[in-house]
Design a protein around this motif. Structure first.
Motif, mmCIF file in Angstrom:
data_model
loop_
_atom_site.group_PDB
_atom_site.id
_atom_site.type_symbol
_atom_site.label_atom_id
_atom_site.label_comp_id
_atom_site.label_asym_id
_atom_site.label_seq_id
_atom_site.Cartn_x
_atom_site.Cartn_y
_atom_site.Cartn_z
ATOM 1 N N ILE A 1 -8.797 -15.878 12.158
ATOM 2 C CA ILE A 1 -8.223 -15.320 10.931
ATOM 3 C C ILE A 1 -8.091 -16.439 9.903
ATOM 4 O O ILE A 1 -7.328 -17.390 10.103
ATOM 5 N N PRO A 2 -8.847 -16.372 8.814
ATOM 6 C CA PRO A 2 -8.767 -17.427 7.801
ATOM 7 C C PRO A 2 -7.457 -17.361 7.033
ATOM 8 O O PRO A 2 -6.816 -16.311 6.956
ATOM 9 N N VAL A 3 -7.079 -18.487 6.465
ATOM 10 C CA VAL A 3 -5.885 -18.511 5.615
ATOM 11 C C VAL A 3 -6.104 -17.599 4.419
ATOM 12 O O VAL A 3 -7.180 -17.570 3.814
ATOM 13 N N GLY A 4 -5.090 -16.817 4.110
ATOM 14 C CA GLY A 4 -5.171 -15.884 2.989
ATOM 15 C C GLY A 4 -3.771 -15.462 2.597
ATOM 16 O O GLY A 4 -2.794 -16.176 2.881
ATOM 17 N N PRO A 5 -3.636 -14.312 2.005
ATOM 18 C CA PRO A 5 -2.303 -13.841 1.565
ATOM 19 C C PRO A 5 -1.522 -13.192 2.707
ATOM 20 O O PRO A 5 -1.085 -12.053 2.616
ATOM 21 N N GLN A 6 -1.342 -13.969 3.806
ATOM 22 C CA GLN A 6 -0.730 -13.359 4.991
ATOM 23 C C GLN A 6 0.797 -13.439 5.014
ATOM 24 O O GLN A 6 1.446 -12.699 5.753
ATOM 25 N N ARG A 7 1.421 -14.318 4.225
ATOM 26 C CA ARG A 7 2.884 -14.448 4.282
ATOM 27 C C ARG A 7 3.582 -13.217 3.707
ATOM 28 O O ARG A 7 4.584 -12.749 4.254
ATOM 29 N N ARG A 8 3.064 -12.699 2.584
ATOM 30 C CA ARG A 8 3.618 -11.468 2.003
ATOM 31 C C ARG A 8 2.812 -10.293 2.579
ATOM 32 O O ARG A 8 1.894 -9.763 1.948
ATOM 33 N N SER A 9 3.138 -9.927 3.793
ATOM 34 C CA SER A 9 2.360 -8.884 4.458
ATOM 35 C C SER A 9 3.253 -8.084 5.391
ATOM 36 O O SER A 9 4.292 -8.569 5.861
ATOM 37 N N LEU A 10 2.830 -6.872 5.675
ATOM 38 C CA LEU A 10 3.607 -6.015 6.575
ATOM 39 C C LEU A 10 2.730 -4.894 7.111
ATOM 40 O O LEU A 10 1.602 -4.676 6.657
ATOM 41 N N TYR A 11 3.287 -4.201 8.093
ATOM 42 C CA TYR A 11 2.617 -3.048 8.692
ATOM 43 C C TYR A 11 3.606 -1.895 8.735
ATOM 44 O O TYR A 11 4.711 -2.036 9.272
ATOM 45 N N ARG A 12 3.223 -0.772 8.152
ATOM 46 C CA ARG A 12 4.076 0.404 8.155
ATOM 47 C C ARG A 12 3.371 1.530 8.902
ATOM 48 O O ARG A 12 2.210 1.828 8.637
ATOM 49 N N LYS A 13 4.121 2.154 9.817
ATOM 50 C CA LYS A 13 3.555 3.161 10.709
ATOM 51 C C LYS A 13 4.416 4.416 10.679
ATOM 52 O O LYS A 13 5.629 4.352 10.906
ATOM 53 N N ILE A 14 3.781 5.540 10.402
ATOM 54 C CA ILE A 14 4.466 6.832 10.397
ATOM 55 C C ILE A 14 4.005 7.606 11.633
ATOM 56 O O ILE A 14 2.807 7.798 11.844
ATOM 57 N N ARG A 15 4.963 8.056 12.423
ATOM 58 C CA ARG A 15 4.635 8.730 13.683
ATOM 59 C C ARG A 15 5.657 9.815 13.972
ATOM 60 O O ARG A 15 6.701 9.892 13.320
ATOM 61 N N ASP A 16 5.373 10.643 14.962
ATOM 62 C CA ASP A 16 6.247 11.778 15.254
ATOM 63 C C ASP A 16 7.594 11.346 15.794
ATOM 64 O O ASP A 16 8.602 12.033 15.580
#
Length: 338
Positions: free
Chosen positions: A226-241
């Motif tokens: 994974i190359p250096v990039g805009p990874q510090r301001r990052s997140l994962y949002r998951k919608i599930r039942d």
């Protein structure tokens, strides 16, 4: 479960040698690698997958397949690193929240401790028509048999990247984060090592949904880069039942490079809505260089889902996918990043 032979590999080269088959046997190969086995063993019990040979790679001694190495140029993650090991790494939690959040929201702690990252990206769909052998129509399982999901119960199925032969959803959480970060995959074969963009690992179903990746017979994933990039301001949002241990109805992996409220760069991966890990290129193009506002995010989401093809029960995924993307973008903008 049917009888099978079992081989143990002690290094990458021996694993590849044990698993390699003639190129002509690519589609019909019955040799499978097994690491944590959290997906493969389930499918063997259901007789969805019936390998004649298992090559156990969990005892491979190659150190670089078990390590996480962070440098100034990026991140290298060995394919035998467990999901649990990576999501509990404090440096990765700080510097790559998009990766650790996507792992934390996947499976249970027991499964995360067992599952290896190389196998995670190769997990098979959760489509009930694929996993239940009483259904004869499944082009993934029986090429040319048809797709029962097209006119069946398809609430959880894909709306992006589909074809008339398959609408099964890619189920993973970590892969959308990898595709958003422009990751590469390091692969070992009998001819040596090569790397390919993670975006080229999985194949759209087209007319051949039973061929899911661009890996060749005997290819072994050894690492993710994974190359250096805009990874510090990052997140994962998951919608599930339900909040715990459930696959995504829609998810968004987002990484931003902001100057004020203007997006110098934006990376978006989508999950739960597509047949493969989905890079949202249309939305990115609309947002890059613009002020990130709720209306701008909504317009970008509309653009990304313009080609969505819902079928009956999964029609709500169009609105859900858009709202999930907008929410992820605005929450990433609001993050405090040191």
């Amino acid at each position: 479960m049917r009888p099978f032979s079992y081989q143990v590999a002690t290094d990458g080269a021996s694993a590849v040698a044990l698993a390699s088959v003639p190129a002509s046997a690519h589609v019909t190969s019955n040799v499978q690698f097994i690491g944590g086995g959290t997906t493969l063993v389930d499918l063997m019990k259901l007789e969805v997958m019936q390998p004649s040979t298992l090559v156990d790679i969990s005892s491979i001694r190659d150190e670089d397949m078990h390590k996480v190495v962070q440098t100034e140029t990026g991140l290298r993650i060995g394919s035998l690193v467990s999901m649990g090991q990576l999501h509990s790494d404090k440096a990765i939690v700080r510097d790559y929240p998009i990766l650790t959040e996507s792992l934390w929201r996947a499976a249970s702690q027991q499964l995360r401790n067992m599952a290896r990252l190389g196998g995670n990206v190769l997990q098979r769909t959760r489509c009930s028509y694929f996993r239940d052998t009483s259904y004869e129509q499944c082009n993934k399982r029986i090429p040319g048999s048809g797709c029962a999901a097209l006119d069946g119960m398809n609430r959880g199925h894909a709306i992006l990247g589909t074809s008339e032969h398959c609408i099964a959803t890619y189920p993973g959480d970590w892969a959308p984060a990898l595709i958003a970060l422009d990751a590469q995959v390091e692969v070992l074969s009998r001819s040596g090592k090569r790397t390919l963009p993670f975006s080229e690992l999985h194949r759209l179903p087209g007319a051949t949904p039973h061929i899911e990746t661009n890996l060749r017979p005997g290819d072994l994933i050894t690492a993710f880069i994974i190359p250096v990039g805009p990874q510090r301001r990052s997140l994962y949002r998951k919608i599930r039942d339900r909040e715990s241990y459930q696959f995504a109805n829609a998810s968004a992996a987002v990484a931003l490079d902001l100057q004020g409220d203007v997006l110098r760069d934006v990376r978006i991966g989508l999950g739960g809505v597509a047949t493969v890990p989905w890079r949202a290129h249309r939305a990115e193009a609309m947002l890059r260089g613009k002020r990130l506002t709720e209306s701008a995010a909504a317009r970008a989401a509309d653009e990304e889902f313009k080609e969505a093809r819902p079928r009956g029960h999964n029609a709500p995924k169009v609105v859900l996918g858009k709202r999930t993307l907008v929410r992820a973008l605005l929450e990433a903008k609001a993050m405090e990043v040191s």
